[in-house]
Scaffold this active site. Structure first.
Site, PDB file in Angstrom:
ATOM      1  N   GLU A  42      49.840  42.192  31.359  1.00 40.79           N
ATOM      2  CA  GLU A  42      48.683  41.365  31.748  1.00 40.79           C
ATOM      3  C   GLU A  42      49.104  39.914  31.574  1.00 40.79           C
ATOM      4  OE1 GLU A  42      44.614  42.179  30.248  1.00 40.79           O
ATOM      5  OE2 GLU A  42      44.252  40.036  30.608  1.00 40.79           O
ATOM      6  N   HIS A  58      49.867  36.214  33.403  1.00 43.06           N
ATOM      7  CA  HIS A  58      49.314  35.548  34.581  1.00 43.06           C
ATOM      8  C   HIS A  58      50.110  34.336  35.037  1.00 43.06           C
ATOM      9  CE1 HIS A  58      46.076  38.262  33.918  1.00 43.06           C
ATOM     10  NE2 HIS A  58      45.764  37.730  32.765  1.00 43.06           N
ATOM     11  N   PHE A 104      33.705  25.143  29.978  1.00 41.46           N
ATOM     12  CA  PHE A 104      33.509  25.607  28.605  1.00 41.46           C
ATOM     13  C   PHE A 104      34.828  25.805  27.857  1.00 41.46           C
ATOM     14  CE2 PHE A 104      33.025  29.220  31.549  1.00 41.46           C
ATOM     15  CZ  PHE A 104      34.070  30.025  31.154  1.00 41.46           C
ATOM     16  N   HIS A 153      40.888  43.526  35.952  1.00 30.43           N
ATOM     17  CA  HIS A 153      40.927  42.374  35.040  1.00 30.43           C
ATOM     18  C   HIS A 153      39.571  41.670  35.022  1.00 30.43           C
ATOM     19  CE1 HIS A 153      41.903  38.293  33.650  1.00 30.43           C
ATOM     20  NE2 HIS A 153      42.873  38.883  32.973  1.00 30.43           N
ATOM     21  N   ASP A 187      48.590  38.951  27.633  1.00 30.55           N
ATOM     22  CA  ASP A 187      47.600  38.103  28.300  1.00 30.55           C
ATOM     23  C   ASP A 187      48.066  36.643  28.281  1.00 30.55           C
ATOM     24  OD1 ASP A 187      45.414  37.450  29.809  1.00 30.55           O
ATOM     25  OD2 ASP A 187      43.906  38.089  28.356  1.00 30.55           O
TER      26      ASP A 187
HETATM   27 ZN    ZN Z   1      44.165  38.246  31.469  1.00 25.29          ZN
END
Ligand code: ZN
Length: 327
Positions: free
Chosen positions: A8, A10, A24, A165, A288
């Site tokens: 995962e 990116h 945010f 995702h 991630d």
């Molecule tokens: Zn992710």
């Protein structure tokens, strides 16, 4: 542990601001994230420092799914997949693989792009960022809905997994976060949006029609190993027509049609619960990156209290099997 595979992970291209706009996130944190989304030298340094041999790259959220114009979505998906192949994968053989971005605004075009990415670019599946916008920012299509089922037939034929995702909830469905906007994203809203989406897939009967489908969920299954047993327990008392057309108990599908990754959740207690619910064949190591740090997650994974057999399976060999990485 050497030789880990993470999936995962990116990227973003300078040609397409895939993260969209949001106010945010701490700007100083996000500046470093954006830099790392675009490049691979810092990424490779962290991989080398933490025993990660290979990462499977995907366009960051909301990505192509957030594009409201169908033609543009088709065009951008193709360009982003080519960017992963040309800029990252070809320049670093053996270190990077790709998950395709697919323009589900047009499920037929999504199927064709997935096939091109797998057969021509050597990608190992697709990553879908939650619901797809259709025409405007408040109109969504979820992956269990009728127009998408032919796409799923194609996915089963290609025999590649789809990573589901997170992305933030529809703008019209954010009332509960008012005053607490920091919860909208990865802290909380991502997880609820994605676990509910996965529940829709489970309850829809999709896996009864296409039993060989494999869905990957991050963040240890977005809490489903903890919450789905109660869903299953309580649905016994709900009117049958109100919870889809699934033929089997929901937990059966979680064990047989899903893989769950460790992305962003370096918590031994939660990992052990996940292993107790789905077994070590169904869990995959992930980070991630660059939202999370390899330097934080890899040392946790390398020493967390599981057997060395399970560490090897989760860290590498389950992924080799799922993505057919060994000849
Ligand atoms: Zn992710």
């Amino acid at each position: 542990m050497k030789g880990k595979i993470a999936l995962e992970e990116h990227i973003e291209s300078p040609d397409f601001p895939a993260t969209g706009t949001h106010n945010f996130t701490d700007p100083s944190y996000f500046k470093d994230v954006e830099n790392r989304l675009h490049e691979y030298k810092l990424r490779l340094d962290d991989m080398d420092a933490t025993g990660i041999q290979t990462t499977i790259l995907s366009l960051t959220q909301p990505g192509v799914e957030g594009i409201t114009d169908t033609k543009k979505a088709i065009d951008i998906a193709r360009k982003m997949n080519d960017h992963i192949a040309d800029f990252f994968v070809k320049a670093n053989p053996g270190r990077f693989l790709g998950f395709a971005a697919v323009p589900l605004q047009d499920p037929d075009a999504a199927a064709k792009e997935l096939e091109r990415a797998v057969k021509e670019l050597g990608f190992v599946g697709a990553l879908v960022n939650g619901y797809t916008n259709i025409g405007d920012e408040n109109t969504a299509r979820y992956l269990d809905e009728t127009p998408v089922w032919d796409f799923w037939a194609h996915v089963q034929n290609l025999d590649v997994p789809i990573y589901l995702h997170p992305r933030i909830p529809l703008p019209s469905q954010q009332r509960i976060y008012e005053g607490y906007e920091g919860l909208l994203g990865s802290a909380w809203g991502f997880g609820f949006e994605t676990s509910t989406h996965a529940l829709r897939l489970i309850l829809s009967g999709l896996f009864d029609r296409y039993p060989k489908l494999n869905i990957i969920l991050g963040h240890l299954g977005e809490a489903l190993p903890f919450t789905l047993p109660r869903v299953e327990h309580r649905l016994r008392h709900q009117t049958k027509s109100t919870h889809g057309k699934h033929e089997r108990p929901p937990m059966d599908y979680l064990r047989e049609n899903f893989y769950l990754t460790t992305s962003g959740t370096f918590r031994s207690q939660a990992l052990l619960n996940t292993l107790l619910e789905v077994g070590s064949d169904r869990v995959l190591f992930s980070v991630d990156y660059p939202y999370e740090s390899m330097l934080e997650i890899a040392p946790w994974f390398d020493t967390c209290p599981i057997s060395e057999n399970d560490r090897l399976k989760i860290g590498r060999t389950n992924s080799e099997r799922l993505f057919k990485l060994k000849s």
